[in-house]
Design a protein around this motif. Structure first.
Motif, PDB file in Angstrom:
ATOM      1  N   UNK A 182       0.807  -1.222   0.000  1.00 10.45           N
ATOM      2  CA  UNK A 182       0.000   0.000   0.000  1.00 10.45           C
ATOM      3  C   UNK A 182       0.842   1.275   0.000  1.00 10.45           C
ATOM      4  N   UNK A 183       2.090   1.157   0.452  1.00 11.25           N
ATOM      5  CA  UNK A 183       2.981   2.311   0.477  1.00 11.25           C
ATOM      6  C   UNK A 183       4.320   1.874  -0.090  1.00 11.25           C
ATOM      7  N   UNK A 184       4.843   2.613  -1.055  1.00  6.88           N
ATOM      8  CA  UNK A 184       6.139   2.250  -1.630  1.00  6.88           C
ATOM      9  C   UNK A 184       6.893   3.481  -2.113  1.00  6.88           C
ATOM     10  N   UNK A 185       8.188   3.296  -2.352  1.00  8.81           N
ATOM     11  CA  UNK A 185       9.056   4.390  -2.808  1.00  8.81           C
ATOM     12  C   UNK A 185       9.534   4.061  -4.213  1.00  8.81           C
ATOM     13  N   UNK A 186       8.821   4.514  -5.243  1.00  5.34           N
ATOM     14  CA  UNK A 186       9.215   4.207  -6.621  1.00  5.34           C
ATOM     15  C   UNK A 186      10.334   5.125  -7.124  1.00  5.34           C
ATOM     16  N   UNK A 190       7.169  13.258   3.451  1.00  7.47           N
ATOM     17  CA  UNK A 190       8.102  13.341   2.323  1.00  7.47           C
ATOM     18  C   UNK A 190       7.968  14.667   1.578  1.00  7.47           C
ATOM     19  N   UNK A 191       9.013  15.498   1.555  1.00  5.93           N
ATOM     20  CA  UNK A 191       8.924  16.805   0.885  1.00  5.93           C
ATOM     21  C   UNK A 191       8.902  16.700  -0.635  1.00  5.93           C
ATOM     22  N   UNK A 192       9.298  15.550  -1.163  1.00  7.76           N
ATOM     23  CA  UNK A 192       9.347  15.358  -2.618  1.00  7.76           C
ATOM     24  C   UNK A 192       8.106  14.631  -3.138  1.00  7.76           C
ATOM     25  N   UNK A 193       7.273  14.173  -2.233  1.00  5.16           N
ATOM     26  CA  UNK A 193       6.055  13.431  -2.594  1.00  5.16           C
ATOM     27  C   UNK A 193       6.378  12.230  -3.480  1.00  5.16           C
ATOM     28  N   UNK A 194       7.488  11.576  -3.156  1.00  6.29           N
ATOM     29  CA  UNK A 194       7.906  10.420  -3.936  1.00  6.29           C
ATOM     30  C   UNK A 194       7.320   9.126  -3.387  1.00  6.29           C
ATOM     31  N   UNK A 195       6.882   9.142  -2.127  1.00  6.58           N
ATOM     32  CA  UNK A 195       6.343   7.920  -1.528  1.00  6.58           C
ATOM     33  C   UNK A 195       4.899   7.742  -1.981  1.00  6.58           C
ATOM     34  N   UNK A 196       4.670   6.669  -2.712  1.00  9.22           N
ATOM     35  CA  UNK A 196       3.359   6.425  -3.325  1.00  9.22           C
ATOM     36  C   UNK A 196       2.381   5.840  -2.318  1.00  9.22           C
ATOM     37  N   UNK A 197       1.195   6.390  -2.292  1.00  6.59           N
ATOM     38  CA  UNK A 197       0.156   5.976  -1.349  1.00  6.59           C
ATOM     39  C   UNK A 197      -0.949   5.239  -2.088  1.00  6.59           C
ATOM     40  N   UNK A 198      -1.034   3.928  -1.878  1.00  2.00           N
ATOM     41  CA  UNK A 198      -2.064   3.113  -2.523  1.00  2.00           C
ATOM     42  C   UNK A 198      -3.124   2.640  -1.520  1.00  2.00           C
ATOM     43  N   UNK A 199      -3.157   3.257  -0.380  1.00  5.05           N
ATOM     44  CA  UNK A 199      -4.116   2.839   0.640  1.00  5.05           C
ATOM     45  C   UNK A 199      -5.546   3.146   0.192  1.00  5.05           C
TER      46      UNK A 199
END
Length: 276
Positions: A194-198, A255-264
């Motif tokens: 549900x949460x990942x760093x692409x 995350x200030x870069x909004x790189x962490x993807x939220x699939x929740x």
């Protein structure tokens, strides 16, 4: 004329004799095949993807019977095929967590700078040989020419806005896409993550900022925000430990870069916001 006929007859007789000898030899020296091997081969999907690390379905079936391969190594067949093979081999198969491929890059067109305009073969491996790893200013990012897409036998990959994307519903986790990627940016992740760093950038923060608008800058704010010790910056990039991650979303928010993807699921996101 009679000499010619005799010659033909002699050759025919010799052919018959040699044929009989070969047939007898084939029976005498034939290697008996374990019937389980054929049964396993019949149960496999026949994709011959090589995802289990064996030369096609036949090679995998032989390895299972030979005791050198696990019964659940067929990514394309998944749990259903593993159960059938387990029954054939007389072993119990434990249900494992399904894993799929994930392209660790978010540097879509307009987000990552270009060093030059690439004009050449539309192939990632070819592009990677030119100008220090390809046209992207980020040396670790997706080149977007679809070499991984061509390698996928299941149609699970597409290229959009210069970056390859995985359709998790179609992905079998065979990882043939990862084998052909010159940037080594395709990894396995749990199907239900549900949460990942692409992101795949190993550059320091300053270099990443220059090359890409969204790349991880190793600021460690995500690491400091996690109460479960589930995310750490390793080699200048945030890495999630999925065995510890509870998908609370704290790292996503920080995350200030909004790189962490939220699939929740949307409901869970709303609850988190309300609780905070």
């Amino acid at each position: 004329m009679s000499t010619l006929i005799i010659g033909v007859v002699v050759l025919a007789v010799l052919g018959i004799i040699f044929g009989i000898i070969l047939a007898v030899a084939a029976k005498i020296f034939a290697v008996e095949k374990d019937p389980r091997e054929e049964a396993i081969a019949d149960a496999l999907p026949g994709a011959n993807c090589g995802g289990g690390g064996y030369p096609g379905c036949g090679g995998y079936a032989a390895a299972v019977v030979g005791g050198t391969a696990p019964v659940n190594a067929c990514a394309a067949g998944g749990a259903a095929v593993a159960e059938i093979i387990g029954e054939i081999m007389g072993v119990t198969v434990s249900a494992g967590r399904r894993e799929v491929a994930q392209v660790m890059c978010s540097g879509t067109s307009g987000r990552v700078k270009q060093k030059y305009d690439y004009i050449g073969i539309a192939d990632c491996n070819s592009a990677a040989l030119i100008g220090g790893g390809g046209p992207n200013a980020c040396a670790f990012g997706c080149l977007g020419f679809g070499t991984c897409m061509s390698a996928c036998k299941f149609g699970a990959l597409t290229v959009k806005d210069g970056v390859a994307h995985v359709n998790r519903a179609l992905c079998t986790g065979c990882m043939q896409c990862a084998e052909v990627c010159p940037k080594h940016l395709i990894s396995k992740v749990p199907y239900d993550v549900q949460v990942l760093v692409p992101c795949n950038s190993k550059d320091k923060g300053a270099a990443t900022r220059t090359a890409c608008e969204v790349g991880c800058i190793a600021c460690k704010l995500c690491e400091k925000s996690c109460e479960y010790d589930a995310i750490h910056v390793e080699n200048n990039i945030a890495v999630i430990d999925y065995d510890k991650c509870t998908a609370c979303g704290a790292c996503v928010e920080k995350c200030p870069r909004h790189i962490i993807e939220d699939r929740r699921p949307r409901a869970k996101k709303t609850e988190d916001v309300t609780a905070s």
